[in-house]
Design an enzyme around this catalytic site. Structure first.
Site, mmCIF file in Angstrom:
data_model
loop_
_atom_site.group_PDB
_atom_site.id
_atom_site.type_symbol
_atom_site.label_atom_id
_atom_site.label_comp_id
_atom_site.label_asym_id
_atom_site.label_seq_id
_atom_site.Cartn_x
_atom_site.Cartn_y
_atom_site.Cartn_z
ATOM 1 N N HIS A 119 0.809 -1.228 0.000
ATOM 2 C CA HIS A 119 0.000 0.000 0.000
ATOM 3 C C HIS A 119 0.837 1.269 0.000
ATOM 4 O O HIS A 119 0.330 2.336 0.311
ATOM 5 C CB HIS A 119 -0.968 -0.008 1.195
ATOM 6 C CG HIS A 119 -2.039 -1.058 1.091
ATOM 7 N ND1 HIS A 119 -2.836 -1.437 2.147
ATOM 8 C CD2 HIS A 119 -2.447 -1.797 0.033
ATOM 9 C CE1 HIS A 119 -3.684 -2.368 1.745
ATOM 10 N NE2 HIS A 119 -3.461 -2.616 0.478
ATOM 11 N N THR A 194 -4.303 -8.009 10.990
ATOM 12 C CA THR A 194 -5.140 -7.522 9.896
ATOM 13 C C THR A 194 -6.537 -8.115 10.029
ATOM 14 O O THR A 194 -6.689 -9.279 10.398
ATOM 15 C CB THR A 194 -4.537 -7.834 8.505
ATOM 16 O OG1 THR A 194 -5.404 -7.303 7.500
ATOM 17 C CG2 THR A 194 -4.334 -9.315 8.270
ATOM 18 N N SER A 195 -7.527 -7.265 9.709
ATOM 19 C CA SER A 195 -8.914 -7.762 9.768
ATOM 20 C C SER A 195 -9.215 -8.660 8.578
ATOM 21 O O SER A 195 -10.174 -9.419 8.591
ATOM 22 C CB SER A 195 -9.882 -6.570 9.799
ATOM 23 O OG SER A 195 -9.633 -5.734 8.686
ATOM 24 N N PRO A 220 -5.539 -10.135 18.659
ATOM 25 C CA PRO A 220 -6.353 -10.281 19.868
ATOM 26 C C PRO A 220 -7.809 -10.635 19.554
ATOM 27 O O PRO A 220 -8.530 -11.147 20.419
ATOM 28 C CB PRO A 220 -6.265 -8.913 20.551
ATOM 29 C CG PRO A 220 -5.686 -7.978 19.552
ATOM 30 C CD PRO A 220 -4.968 -8.789 18.518
HETATM 31 P P1 OAD Z 1 -7.755 -3.053 10.295
HETATM 32 O O1 OAD Z 1 -7.931 -1.838 11.115
HETATM 33 O O2 OAD Z 1 -8.862 -3.416 9.365
HETATM 34 O O3 OAD Z 1 -7.507 -4.300 11.245
HETATM 35 C C1 OAD Z 1 -6.593 -4.240 12.304
HETATM 36 C C2 OAD Z 1 -6.517 -5.609 12.953
HETATM 37 O O4 OAD Z 1 -5.500 -5.569 13.939
HETATM 38 C C3 OAD Z 1 -7.804 -6.056 13.656
HETATM 39 O O5 OAD Z 1 -8.118 -7.378 13.273
HETATM 40 C C4 OAD Z 1 -7.430 -5.980 15.144
HETATM 41 O O6 OAD Z 1 -8.103 -6.989 15.911
HETATM 42 C C5 OAD Z 1 -5.955 -6.249 15.093
HETATM 43 N N1 OAD Z 1 -5.170 -5.717 16.218
HETATM 44 C C6 OAD Z 1 -5.448 -4.639 17.013
HETATM 45 N N2 OAD Z 1 -4.459 -4.451 17.907
HETATM 46 C C7 OAD Z 1 -3.522 -5.410 17.658
HETATM 47 C C8 OAD Z 1 -2.253 -5.717 18.229
HETATM 48 N N3 OAD Z 1 -1.737 -5.003 19.233
HETATM 49 N N4 OAD Z 1 -1.562 -6.774 17.728
HETATM 50 C C9 OAD Z 1 -2.068 -7.512 16.716
HETATM 51 N N5 OAD Z 1 -3.255 -7.253 16.142
HETATM 52 C C10 OAD Z 1 -3.977 -6.224 16.596
HETATM 53 O O7 OAD Z 1 -6.361 -2.885 9.522
HETATM 54 P P2 OAD Z 1 -5.857 -3.629 8.214
HETATM 55 O O8 OAD Z 1 -6.385 -5.008 8.139
HETATM 56 O O9 OAD Z 1 -4.397 -3.430 8.159
HETATM 57 O O10 OAD Z 1 -5.718 0.415 3.312
HETATM 58 O O11 OAD Z 1 -6.536 -2.752 7.087
HETATM 59 C C11 OAD Z 1 -6.269 -3.052 5.767
HETATM 60 C C12 OAD Z 1 -6.268 -1.793 4.931
HETATM 61 O O12 OAD Z 1 -7.472 -1.056 5.150
HETATM 62 C C13 OAD Z 1 -5.189 -0.798 5.291
HETATM 63 O O13 OAD Z 1 -3.941 -1.095 4.702
HETATM 64 C C14 OAD Z 1 -5.758 0.481 4.749
HETATM 65 C C15 OAD Z 1 -7.152 0.353 5.290
HETATM 66 O O14 OAD Z 1 -8.110 1.093 4.642
HETATM 67 C C16 OAD Z 1 -5.382 1.458 2.593
HETATM 68 O O15 OAD Z 1 -5.125 2.534 3.102
HETATM 69 C C17 OAD Z 1 -5.342 1.199 1.129
#
Ligand code: OAD
Length: 252
Positions: A119, A194-195, A220
């Site tokens: 990204h 990642t979600s 978590p």
């Molecule tokens: P999300 O915000 O969708 O998901 C974050 C994940 O991290 C969730 O499943 C949480 O449960 C988990 N989480 C929270 N705290 C944590 C910790 N301390 N350790 C491990 N996990 C934890 O973020 P992404 O999946 O990265 O795209 O989102 C994907 C994309 O959506 C991003 O790259 C961005 C966004 O819109 C763009 O900007 C193109």
């Protein structure tokens, strides 16, 4: 064996180890995730107003300032123990590749050697018209134009924008191809923070799984990936990853 021990044994035995990281990886560095209900960025802001090409056309100043704000968050934060633990794994395993959706650049900053950024990188900027090819990177620290956003110094026509992928944009082709290749070849894929709702990144664990890889997860909360994960460590990555590395060290 406890789940943690089994988890460490699987990681420790990996030959072609791939890690897919998302916003949760940097959550313990103080950078908010996108979709966590309480403090996720998309719980407070509308991505369609801030993270699409049409939003930038409509209101370039608003989008520019939103990314300046997020760049500020990254600049005041530091990589966490989880980022460092992934670097340590490189000394313990024959091959480690990180595929990241994060734009903070923390994996590269701590010295991970093979990082595929799907990204983009929020520290970089480019001409919004890619005037000299895709992407035409612009060093904004060298700009005298302090407008918000500034004009591209090469073409003087288009605005400068962050070198990140927005919704409704395609991912960088070479990075995505390589991410597909390493996922197909992986024997173990660890999915962290990642979600699993944003494609194509969210498809990579399924690709790896169908190719025979064991999927592991650190999160978590349950995610869209959890159903194919052999094991999920239900904790933060800055806390869990050093424990995994410690166990691998003790057993080698
Ligand atoms: P999300 O915000 O969708 O998901 C974050 C994940 O991290 C969730 O499943 C949480 O449960 C988990 N989480 C929270 N705290 C944590 C910790 N301390 N350790 C491990 N996990 C934890 O973020 P992404 O999946 O990265 O795209 O989102 C994907 C994309 O959506 C991003 O790259 C961005 C966004 O819109 C763009 O900007 C193109």
């Amino acid at each position: 064996m406890s789940d943690l021990q089994t988890f460490a044994a699987i990681v420790g035995g990996a030959k072609r180890f791939v890690v897919l990281t998302g916003a949760g990886m940097s959550q313990e560095s103080g950078i908010p995730t996108f979709r966590d209900a309480m403090d996720g960025l998309w719980a407070q802001y509308d991505p369609m107003e801030l993270a699409t090409p049409s939003a930038f056309l409509r209101d370039p100043k608003l989008v520019w300032e939103w990314y300046e704000y997020r760049r500020g968050l990254v600049n005041t934060a530091k990589p966490n123990a989880g980022h460092y633990a992934l670097v340590e794994l490189e000394a313990l395993l024959p091959q480690v590749t990180i595929v990241t959706q994060n734009v903070d650049g923390f994996h590269q900053l701590v010295g991970s050697r093979d990082v595929i950024c799907l990204h983009g990188n929020i520290q970089q900027h480019k001409c919004a018209g890619d005037c000299k090819g895709d992407p035409t990177l612009v060093d904004i620290s060298q700009l005298t134009d302090e407008a918000s956003p500034p004009r591209c110094p090469y073409c003087q026509q288009h605005y400068v924008r962050p070198n990140v992928v927005w919704f409704n944009e395609t991912l960088p082709v070479a990075e995505l191809e390589r991410a597909h290749d390493v996922s197909l070849q992986a024997d173990v894929m660890l999915v962290i923070g990642t979600s699993g709702v944003v494609v194509p990144a969210a498809q990579l664990p399924f690709l790896a799984y169908r190719g025979g890889a064991t999927i592991l997860e650190i999160n978590p909360n349950r995610s869209n990936i959890s159903e194919i994960a052999r094991l999920r460590l239900a904790g933060g990555s800055a806390e869990m990853l050093p424990e995994v590395v410690k166990l691998i060290r003790e057993n080698t």
